[in-house]
Write an enzyme that holds these catalytic residues in place. Structure first.
Site, short mmCIF file in Angstrom:
data_model
loop_
_atom_site.label_atom_id
_atom_site.label_comp_id
_atom_site.label_asym_id
_atom_site.label_seq_id
_atom_site.Cartn_x
_atom_site.Cartn_y
_atom_site.Cartn_z
CB THR A 181 -0.66 0.04 1.14
OG1 THR A 181 -0.16 0.61 2.38
CG2 THR A 181 -1.34 -1.15 1.55
CD GLU A 326 -5.03 -2.62 1.32
OE1 GLU A 326 -5.12 -1.81 0.36
OE2 GLU A 326 -5.00 -1.64 1.85
CE LYS A 433 -13.28 10.08 13.54
NZ LYS A 433 -12.18 9.85 12.83
CD1 TRP A 438 -17.80 11.92 13.11
CD2 TRP A 438 -18.61 9.87 11.26
NE1 TRP A 438 -17.45 10.66 13.17
CE2 TRP A 438 -17.80 9.56 12.55
CE3 TRP A 438 -18.08 8.93 9.82
CZ2 TRP A 438 -17.03 7.92 12.62
CZ3 TRP A 438 -18.24 7.68 10.15
CH2 TRP A 438 -17.88 7.34 10.84
P1 ADP Z 1 -3.22 4.09 -0.37
O1 ADP Z 1 -4.34 3.17 0.78
O2 ADP Z 1 -1.67 4.27 0.49
O3 ADP Z 1 -3.76 5.46 -0.30
P2 ADP Z 1 -4.33 2.91 -2.53
O4 ADP Z 1 -4.28 3.27 -4.35
O5 ADP Z 1 -4.36 1.31 -2.25
O6 ADP Z 1 -3.51 3.17 -1.45
O7 ADP Z 1 -5.96 3.39 -1.72
C1 ADP Z 1 -6.73 3.47 -1.78
C2 ADP Z 1 -7.72 3.86 -0.75
O8 ADP Z 1 -8.22 5.67 -1.88
C3 ADP Z 1 -9.16 3.80 -0.58
O9 ADP Z 1 -9.52 3.25 0.54
C4 ADP Z 1 -9.87 4.67 -0.62
O10 ADP Z 1 -9.91 5.68 -0.03
C5 ADP Z 1 -9.47 5.66 -1.88
N1 ADP Z 1 -9.91 5.83 -3.06
C6 ADP Z 1 -9.64 5.13 -4.01
N2 ADP Z 1 -10.89 5.45 -4.76
C7 ADP Z 1 -11.49 6.35 -4.84
C8 ADP Z 1 -12.99 6.86 -5.31
N3 ADP Z 1 -12.73 6.86 -6.77
N4 ADP Z 1 -12.90 7.94 -4.39
C9 ADP Z 1 -12.34 8.34 -3.19
N5 ADP Z 1 -11.60 7.43 -2.84
C10 ADP Z 1 -10.89 6.02 -3.53
#
Ligand code: ADP
Length: 543
Positions: A181, A326, A433, A438
């Site tokens: 990640t 993930e 918060k 929220w």
């Molecule tokens: P990291 O977790 O390190 O940022 P990732 O690329 O795996 O790397 O990120 C996944 C996260 O990115 C998701 O859990 C979400 O929070 C955010 N994310 C991905 N796509 C979208 C989207 N279309 N809209 C909003 N958030 C998104």
């Protein structure tokens, strides 16, 4: 039915037998590099031979530190198909993160693009598991002062091998690749994909209601090959037989990317929102257009409405998708359903969409764990399960990510409408918060970025003595409005767009929003550097 093992070898077989004339085109310093799938598969065979000769055994991790280019694609096939595990390193990480990841994965061989050798220099003597480093160069030798010992040359290794590698029979449950990640919310953690998960994910990506990549397409992934497998596009394109365009190290340069798309007839582009913010600016300024592009896939963070509309107006139709490392990463895609009224189309496309076939989703109350209704109002943590969803991290970090009943806790907070559209409200760590309620930082950011004088905005919650946390916005004015936009103007603009008590206490103007290694707003950095809320500057209206 046959008990056919699902593996990446099948994709390689299709590329060779059905799509051997299709090209992979990579941007280079000067001009373009072209290779057909047929030639590439022969090189993949040679590369597998070279890996074997270097002592790579089934299950060994082979790391890559490379841009989006044809050699990286060769590694995407050779490594998993010979039974080893492809570990794509994120080249934008700090040296200490890279060191941590390489040691955590215990990578044995490392393939590095010549231009990225300087990134390895600080790791000299600190990555003992790496026995061999292979340099990928277009001729020029690497600078000798890197302190990393002898590096083997990629092309020399390939030249010594046969074009006929005896591919082993693989079990679909074997690991094919791994990706960490990007650490937006903490230390990077490894996710290991199996051949089976990659295969099924690829089929999922291709579906018409998902990314709908076909043999007729020319795909330009601007999302790095180290970022969640470039969203699964390399294997999806191989499976479908699409032509592929790679921007190499010119990924962040809108002019180069648009030029490549134009010259080679791209039909599908893919990248995070920050890429499209840059693209819109370049297209407007240059007057260029990309009429052949029918879809621009956007994910990684929420697409701001203003960006989607700007892209649409330039003829570039955005397709919003959600996912994470993930989840391989494809989780949901925002294609409006058949019964959507024209006036509701945009809103539907701006959601994170509908969960893709193969994946199940639910939202749960973070405190009690109880499942929440899909009423478009209740919001809770997204949990998912399915054949391409992680059940845990490599080396067992963060075991609490899996619920007792086997669902993966994403850390994203969302509502789901009765029609099944997912609307991400925030990440659990970013949600503000305030007074027991929220506030969605994402919604506020989008509302601020719709202001005509604002280019980028990130909102974080800062400690407040009375309300626990209050939102503070960090906004970057468009260059032509630098110094000409006020806090009051931005807050007035928001008044009819968000609830009164959501209005930020302050709007602070900055030159640039700090970005993570994959181009997302880095709120960790903003939070760490932010001065406390100025009591006196707070607007009168609070909850
Ligand atoms: P990291 O977790 O390190 O940022 P990732 O690329 O795996 O790397 O990120 C996944 C996260 O990115 C998701 O859990 C979400 O929070 C955010 N994310 C991905 N796509 C979208 C989207 N279309 N809209 C909003 N958030 C998104």
């Amino acid at each position: 039915m046959q008990d056919y093992e699902l593996s990446v070898q099948h994709v390689l077989w299709r590329m060779e037998r059905l799509h051997s004339k299709k090209e992979v085109v990579t941007k280079r310093e000067q001009g373009l590099h072209r290779i057909t799938n047929g030639e590439m598969v022969r090189r993949v065979n040679r590369l597998a031979g070279a890996l074997k000769r270097l002592g790579v055994k089934p299950g060994d991790r082979v790391a890559t530190l490379a841009w989006n280019n044809y050699r990286h694609l060769e590694l995407y096939y050779a490594v998993p198909c010979m039974g080893a595990v492809l570990h794509t390193l994120n080249l934008r990480l700090f040296p200490q993160h890279l060191e941590f990841i390489i040691n955590d994965a215990e990578d044995k061989v490392l393939f590095v693009d010549q231009t990225l050798v300087p990134l390895l220099k600080p790791l000299a003597g600190k990555i003992p598991s790496i026995k061999t480093i292979v340099l990928m160069t277009d001729g020029a030798p690497a600078a000798a002062d890197h302190g990393l010992g002898e590096m083997l040359d990629y092309e020399t290794l390939l030249a010594a091998e046969s074009e006929d590698y005896p591919w082993p029979k693989l079990s679909e449950r074997m690991a094919a690749s791994m990706c960490y990640t990007s650490g937006t919310t903490g230390n990077p953690k490894g996710v290991v994909y199996s051949h089976r998960s990659q295969f099924i994910h690829t089929m999922g990506v291709l579906q018409a209601d998902n990314l709908a990549i076909t043999e007729k397409d020319t795909v330009l992934p601007i999302v790095p090959m180290f970022h969640a497998n470039s969203w699964g596009l390399p294997y999806a394109c191989g499976m479908a037989g699409s032509k592929v365009l790679f921007p190499d190290r010119f990924m962040g340069d809108a002019k180069s990317v648009v030029g490549l798309a134009e010259e080679e007839g791209a039909t599908i582009l893919a990248g995070v929102p920050t890429i499209w913010i840059g693209t819109v600016a370049y297209l407007k300024e240059s007057g260029k257009r990309l009429p052949k592009v029918h879809t621009v896939i956007c994910g990684g963070s929420a697409i701001p409405q203003a960006v989607m509309q700007a892209m649409d107006s330039l003829g570039l139709r955005m397709l919003h998708a959600w996912g994470m490392t993930e989840t391989s990463p494809l989780g949901s895609v925002a294609r409006p359903r058949a019964d959507t009224k024209p006036e509701d189309e945009l809103a539907a496309r701006l959601t994170q969409g509908i969960v893709v076939p193969g994946v199940e989703i639910r939202i749960c109350d973070p405190a009690t764990g109880a499942e929440l209704p899909w009423d478009g109002v209740a919001f809770g943590e997204i949990q998912v399960r399915g054949p391409w969803i992680a059940r845990g991290y490599y080396n067992g970090y963060d075991p609490g990510k899996l619920t007792e009943d086997g669902w993966f806790r994403t850390g994203d907070v969302a509502k789901i409408t009765p029609e099944g559209y997912i609307e991400i409200v925030d990440r659990t760590k970013d949600v503000i918060k305030s007074g027991g309620e929220w506030i969605s930082s994402v919604e506020l950011e989008n509302a601020i970025m719709a202001h005509p004088k604002i280019m980028e905005a990130a909102v974080i919650g800062l400690v407040h003595p009375k309300w626990d946390e209050r939102p503070v916005a960090f906004a970057v004015p468009k260059p032509e409005f630098k110094g000409q936009v006020t806090q009051e103007e931005v807050i007035d603009f928001l008044r009819d767009k968000v609830a009164k008590w959501w209005l930020p206490d302050e709007v602070r103007f900055i030159d640039e929003v700090p970005k993570t290694s994959v181009g997302k707003f880095d709120k960790k950095v903003l939070r760490a550097a932010a001065a406390p809320i100025k009591e006196s500057a707070a607007p009168a209206v609070r909850k």
